[in-house]
Design a protein around this motif. Structure first.
Motif, PDB file in Angstrom:
ATOM      1  N   VAL A 266       0.844  -1.193   0.000  1.00 20.60           N
ATOM      2  CA  VAL A 266       0.000   0.000   0.000  1.00 20.60           C
ATOM      3  C   VAL A 266       0.886   1.252   0.000  1.00 20.60           C
ATOM      4  CG1 VAL A 266      -1.625   1.359   1.367  1.00 20.60           C
ATOM      5  CG2 VAL A 266      -1.977  -1.099   1.111  1.00 20.60           C
TER       6      VAL A 266
ATOM      7  N   ARG B  35       3.942   1.528  -1.059  1.00 19.15           N
ATOM      8  CA  ARG B  35       4.628   1.653  -2.351  1.00 19.15           C
ATOM      9  C   ARG B  35       3.659   2.176  -3.405  1.00 19.15           C
ATOM     10  NH1 ARG B  35       6.748  -3.900  -3.596  1.00 19.15           N
ATOM     11  NH2 ARG B  35       7.340  -2.957  -5.571  1.00 19.15           N
ATOM     12  N   LEU B  36       2.433   1.669  -3.372  1.00 19.06           N
ATOM     13  CA  LEU B  36       1.426   2.138  -4.333  1.00 19.06           C
ATOM     14  C   LEU B  36       1.125   3.617  -4.146  1.00 19.06           C
ATOM     15  CD1 LEU B  36      -1.245  -0.692  -4.531  1.00 19.06           C
ATOM     16  CD2 LEU B  36       0.268   0.090  -6.332  1.00 19.06           C
ATOM     17  N   ARG B  37       1.231   4.076  -2.901  1.00 17.11           N
ATOM     18  CA  ARG B  37       0.960   5.478  -2.615  1.00 17.11           C
ATOM     19  C   ARG B  37       2.062   6.346  -3.194  1.00 17.11           C
ATOM     20  NH1 ARG B  37      -0.675   5.092   2.821  1.00 17.11           N
ATOM     21  NH2 ARG B  37       1.475   5.197   3.475  1.00 17.11           N
TER      22      ARG B  37
END
Lengths: 275, 549
Positions: free
Chosen positions: A168, A170-172
Motif C-alpha cells: 500500500v 509503495r502504491l501510494r
C-alpha cells in the motif's frame, strides 16, 4: 507491573536490575570506587578486608575499584561496537530486502565471504594488522558483527516487505526512507531488540576473549576480560581474585539474556495481548 | 477393536450441556462454547452454522474429545454410543480418534505430509490401529478413491500431495477419514477453500459417501446453501451459544429466531437480488485497458490480451476462479506487475508500465483495497496515522486539517470518532476493512480497485461492506473495479462484468446480459455451480450435468 506498556515478568525485572547495577557501577565509577584503580595499595593478592572488599590484585591494586572502572571499558566498548554493527547491519539488511536484485546479491555474497572465516580468526588478523587501539577494536568488532546483524535484519525485513501494508505504501508512492523507517522498522523492532541484547553479550565476551589473548585492551587500563587473564596465575594458588571479574562478566551476560528472553516472548505473542 | 465392526445403529453421539473454556495469557477465562446440547443418530447429518467465532469448530473437535491448545472442555457430557468419552484416558482417546470418529479439515494441503504418498497417509490409521493389514487397507483405499470419483483409483494413491489438485486432495482426506469406517465424521468447512466449480464435485462426493456408508456426520460451514445440500438437521450458533436447532428445511424456510432470519435473508438476497443499475457518466471511460499481456518472470503468461473499460462512477466486476489472472490484472493496472504489451489508459493518458515511473497524481487517482484487512494495515500505526497519511502525503495538509479530515472519513465509514487513536488489532475484521476503505477514500481517487474485499469476511459483515461501498459511490461518484470469485457479490455491486478464464476474458458486458442465456459455456458453469438454498439443488445440478454429458 508494566514498562512502556509492556507487562514485566519477574525474570525480566531481575535482568533489568542486573543491567542497571552494572551500567550504574560503570558510569558512576569515579564517584563510588573506593580507591584509584591503577594505584598499588598493598601486598600482592591481598585478601578481602573491610578496606578492600574484594581484596587486591597481582600488584596490590584494589579489586573492586578495578572492576568498577573495568566495566566502563568493557560495557562502553561492547555497546559502541554493537551500535555500530546494528546501524550498518540494519541499513544494509533492509536495503537488501526492499530492493532485492543485485543489491541483495552483492550484500549477501559479501556477508557469505566474511562469514566463511571464523570471526575470532578474522578479528585477530585485522587487529594484528591495524594495531591494538580501542578504535580499531570497536571498528573491527562492529564490522564483523554487522554481517551477522545484516542476515537477521534482511530475514526479518523480507517477511515484512511482502505484506500488503508495505505494498500500500509503495502504491501510494512513498519513498524508500518512509517504507524502511515507518512501515518496516516498527514491526521489525522486537526481534531486532532481542538480537541487540544477544549481540551485545557476544561483543562483550568477544572483547574479553581478545583481551585474554592480549589483543584487546592494553595495560594499565583493564577491562573485565584482561583482568581475568592478569589474575589467572593465581588460580592454582587457590586465590579467589580472578573469579570476581569473571563473575562480573557472567552476571551481566545473564542479566542481558533475561531481558532478551522477555523481549522475544513478547514478540512471539499474538498482536494486541501486550497492549 | 481389532476386527471390523458391524455398522452401528441408533444414537451415535449425545452431547449434553457442553461448555468449553479458554484461558488467556493474563489468566482470564473465556467461555467459547456455552451450554450446547445435541444428539446425532446413525446416518444423520447435523449442520453447524454460524459466523467466525461462533464456536463451530470447537464443538466439532470436542466430538473427538479434543480441545485446541489453551482450551479445555470444562463442563457437560459427550456420550459416544452411550459412554462418556470425557472419562477416557489417553489410550482410550487414541482408539477413538481417527478410528471411530474422524475429522476432515478445511485445508487438505496443510493436513497432508508432503513427503509421503497418499496411499501411506490414507491407510496409516487403519494400519496403526490394526484394523486391517496393508493389502486390505490398500484395496479399501482404492475402493474409496473410486467411490469419491478420483481419477485412476488404482494408482491415485501412489502420488504425492503436490501432484494432485486441491479438490482431489480434499477428497483424499475424506478417504483417509473413512478408511477405518468411523461411526462419525466431522467435516470442518471442507469446501470453503475450493473454487465454486470444484466445490460442487467435492460436495457431491461427500454426500454420496455419507449416504452409502450411513455414517453420522457433523458438517461445519458458514454457508447456508452448502449445509442445505448435506444436512438433515441444522444447529445455528452465535458467540458459542445455540440460537436454534431443527430440521434443515424448517430452519431454512421458517427460521424462528431473529438471528437465523437475518442469516437466511442475507443469503436469499445474494441469490435473488436484482441486477444493480449503472451510474456511468460521460462517454470516455476513466480506465481503458487495451490488449494487455503480462507474465511472471517474463515467461509465465498470466494476463493474455485483456481489454476492459471502466466508466466514471460505474462498477465493473471481474470474476474468475483462483489462478484465472484476475488479481494479476489488478497488479498490472496499478503498475506492480509491469505489462509486456498493450496499453493502460487512465483519463485519456497512457500510464507507464512500472509503478515507479508514474506521477504522484496518477498514483493518487487509482486506489486499491485488499482481501485481508489484517495484513493491509500496519499493526503499529493508529487509525489517525493510517487514514491521515494519504491526506498528508498527497495534499500536504497540516496536522489539524489532517485530523479533521480523518474524523470526517471515520464518520463516513460509520466508525466512532474515539477510535482515532486505536490500532488495527483493537478492531473487528469488518471494522478493519472499513479503515482500508477510508484510507483509499482519503486520497480522493477516481477509481478504487477492490480485490476480493469481502471474501475474508462473514456474510453479514460483507453485506454491510458492500452496502457501504455502494453508498460511497452514490456520494462521491467513484468508479470501482471489483475483483471477486463470488457471483452473488457481482450481482449486488456491479452493473458490468467480465468473466476471466486462464488469463483471458471469455465474456463481458452488462451483468444482466452476461448472466442470462445464452451465455458462454464457462459463465454457465460458474453460474450453475453457485450453491442455492434449495435442498435438492445439488442433485439437480448433477443430473443436469450428467445429461449434458
Amino acid at each position: 507491573m508494566k514498562l512502556f506498556g509492556l507487562r514485566l515478568t519477574s525474570t525480566a525485572l531481575v535482568g533489568i536490575f542486573i543491567i542497571l547495577a552494572c551500567v550504574g557501577g560503570a558510569v558512576f565509577a569515579p564517584w563510588i570506587a573506593p580507591h584509584d584503580p591503577n594505584l598499588p595499595l598493598g601486598g600482592r593478592w591481598g585478601p578481602p578486608s573491610a578496606e578492600h572488599w574484594l581484596g587486591l590484585d597481582q600488584i596490590g591494586r584494589d579489586m573492586l575499584s578495578r572492576i568498577l572502572y573495568g566495566g566502563r571499558i568493557s560495557i562502553g566498548l561492547a555497546l559502541l561496537a554493537t551500535v555500530l554493527a546494528f546501524v550498518v547491519g540494519i541499513v544494509t539488511g533492509f536495503a537488501a530486502a526492499v530492493f532485492g536484485g543485485w543489491v541483495d546479491i552483492a550484500f549477501s555474497r559479501i556477508a557469505d565471504v566474511v562469514l566463511s572465516i571464523p570471526i575470532l580468526m578474522s578479528a585477530l588478523i585485522i587487529i594484528s594488522g591495524f594495531g591494538t587501539t580501542t578504535t580499531v577494536l570497536v571498528l573491527t568488532i562492529g564490522f564483523l558483527y554487522s554481517v551477522l546483524v545484516f542476515r537477521v535484519a534482511r530475514a526479518v525485513a523480507m517477511n515484512i516487505a511482502v505484506l500488503d501494508y508495505v505494498e500500500v505504501a509503495r502504491l501510494r508512492g512513498e519513498g524508500l526512507m518512509w517504507v524502511i523507517l515507518r512501515e518496516i522498522l516498527p514491526n521489525a523492532l522486537p526481534p531486532l531488540a532481542a538480537e541487540f541484547g544477544l549481540r551485545f553479550c557476544f561483543a562483550f565476551l568477544f572483547i574479553a576473549a581478545l583481551s585474554f589473548l592480549g589483543l584487546g585492551v592494553q595495560p594499565p587500563d583493564a577491562d573485565w576480560g584482561s583482568m581475568v587473564k592478569e589474575s589467572a596465575l593465581a588460580i592454582p594458588a587457590g586465590i579467589a581474585a580472578p573469579l570476581y571479574p569473571a563473575a562480573a562478566i557472567a552476571l551481566l551476560t545473564i542479566g542481558v539474556n533475561l531481558v532478551v528472553d522477555w523481549l522475544l516472548s513478547i514478540y512471539s505473542r499474538p498482536q494486541g495481548e501486550n497492549a | 477393536m481389532a476386527q471390523m465392526r458391524s455398522k452401528a445403529e441408533g444414537q451415535i453421539l449425545d452431547v449434553r450441556n457442553l461448555r468449553i473454556e479458554a484461558v488467556t495469557e493474563t489468566g482470564k477465562r473465556v467461555t467459547l462454547v456455552d451450554d450446547v446440547s445435541f444428539t446425532l443418530d446413525a446416518g444423520e447429518v447435523l449442520g453447524l452454522i454460524g459466523e467466525s467465532g461462533a464456536g463451530k469448530s470447537t464443538i466439532g473437535l470436542s466430538a473427538l474429545v479434543y480441545a485446541r491448545t489453551g482450551c479445555q472442555i470444562a463442563g457437560g457430557e459427550i456420550l459416544f454410543h452411550g459412554r462418556d468419552v470425557r472419562q477416557l484416558d489417553m489410550r482410550g482417546r487414541q482408539n477413538l480418534r481417527g478410528v471411530r470418529v474422524a475429522y476432515i479439515a478445511q485445508s487438505a494441503a496443510a493436513a497432508f505430509n508432503p513427503a509421503h504418498t497418499l496411499f501411506d497417509q490414507v491407510t496409516e490409521v487403519a494400519l496403526q490401529h490394526g484394523v486391517m493389514n496393508r493389502a486390505q487397507a490398500r484395496r479399501d483405499a482404492v475402493r474409496l478413491f473410486g467411490e469419491l470419483e478420483l481419477p485412476d483409483p488404482e494408482t491415485f494413491g501412489n502420488r504425492y500431495p503436490h501432484q494432485v489438485s486441491g479438490g482431489q486432495l480434499q477428497r483424499a482426506m475424506a478417504a483417509m477419514a473413512m478408511i477405518a469406517r468411523p461411526d462419525l465424521l466431522v467435516f470442518d468447512e471442507p469446501t470453503t477453500a475450493l473454487d465454486v466449480t470444484t466445490q460442487v464435485e467435492v460436495l457431491a462426493s461427500f454426500k454420496k459417501l455419507i449416504r452409502e456408508h450411513r455414517t453420522a456426520a457433523l458438517y461445519i460451514t458458514h454457508d447456508l446453501a452448502v449445509v442445505a445440500q448435506v444436512a438433515d438437521r441444522i444447529m445455528v450458533l452465535r458467540g458459542g451459544k445455540m440460537v436454534e436447532q431443527g430440521p434443515a428445511t424448517r430452519i431454512l424456510q421458517k427460521p424462528e429466531m431473529d438471528y437465523t432470519r437475518m442469516l437466511v435473508a442475507e443469503r436469499v438476497a445474494a441469490e435473488q437480488s436484482r441486477f444493480v443499475e449503472g451510474h456511468a457518466e460521460g462517454d470516455r471511460p476513466i480506465l481503458e485497458v487495451r490488449n494487455v499481456v503480462a507474465a511472471y518472470r517474463g515467461t509465465i503468461k498470466v494476463v493474455d490480451d485483456v481489454s476492459i473499460d471502466v466508466q466514471r462512477g460505474d462498477t465493473l466486476a471481474i470474476v474468475g476462479e483462483s489462478g484465472s489472472g484476475k488479481s494479476s490484472l489488478a497488479r498490472v493496472i496499478v503498475g506492480l506487475l509491469p505489462r509486456q504489451q498493450g496499453n493502460v489508459v487512465f483519463d485519456g493518458v497512457t500510464l507507464r508500465p512500472r509503478l515507479q515511473d508514474r506521477s504522484k497524481e496518477q498514483l493518487r487517482r487509482i486506489q486499491m483495497i485488499y482481501q485481508m484487512p489484517d495484513v493491509a494495515l500496519n499493526p503499529r500505526h493508529t487509525l489517525l496515522d493510517i487514514i491521515g497519511r494519504p491526506i498528508q502525503f498527497y495534499f500536504g495538509k497540516g496536522r489539524g486539517e489532517v485530523r479533521a479530515r480523518v474524523e470526517d472519513l471515520m464518520r463516513q465509514i460509520d466508525l466512532p470518532a474515539d477510535y482515532i487513536n486505536r490500532r488495527p488489532h483493537e478492531l473487528s475484521g469488518g471494522q478493519k476493512q472499513r479503515v482500508c476503505i477510508a484510507r483509499a477514500l482519503a486520497a480522493e481517487p477516481e477509481i478504487i480497485i477492490c480485490d476480493e474485499v469481502t471474501s475474508a469476511l462473514d456474510p453479514l459483515v460483507s453485506d454491510e461492506i458492500l452496502r457501504l461501498l455502494r453508498r460511497i459511490q452514490d456520494e462521491t461518484g467513484v468508479a470501482y473495479l471489483f475483483i471477486t470469485h463470488d457471483l452473488g457479490t457481482v450481482r449486488r455491486v456491479a452493473n458490468k462484468v467480465a468473466v476471466m478464464l486462464k488469463g483471458k476474458i471469455v465474456a463481458s458486458g452488462p451483468t444482466e446480459q452476461v448472466f442470462s442465456p445464452p451465455f458462454h459455456p464457462y459463465t454457465g458453469l460458474l453460474l450453475s455451480s453457485v450453491p442455492e438454498m434449495r435442498p435438492d439443488w445439488l442433485d439437480e445440478v448433477l443430473s443436469r450435468r450428467r445429461k449434458a454429458g
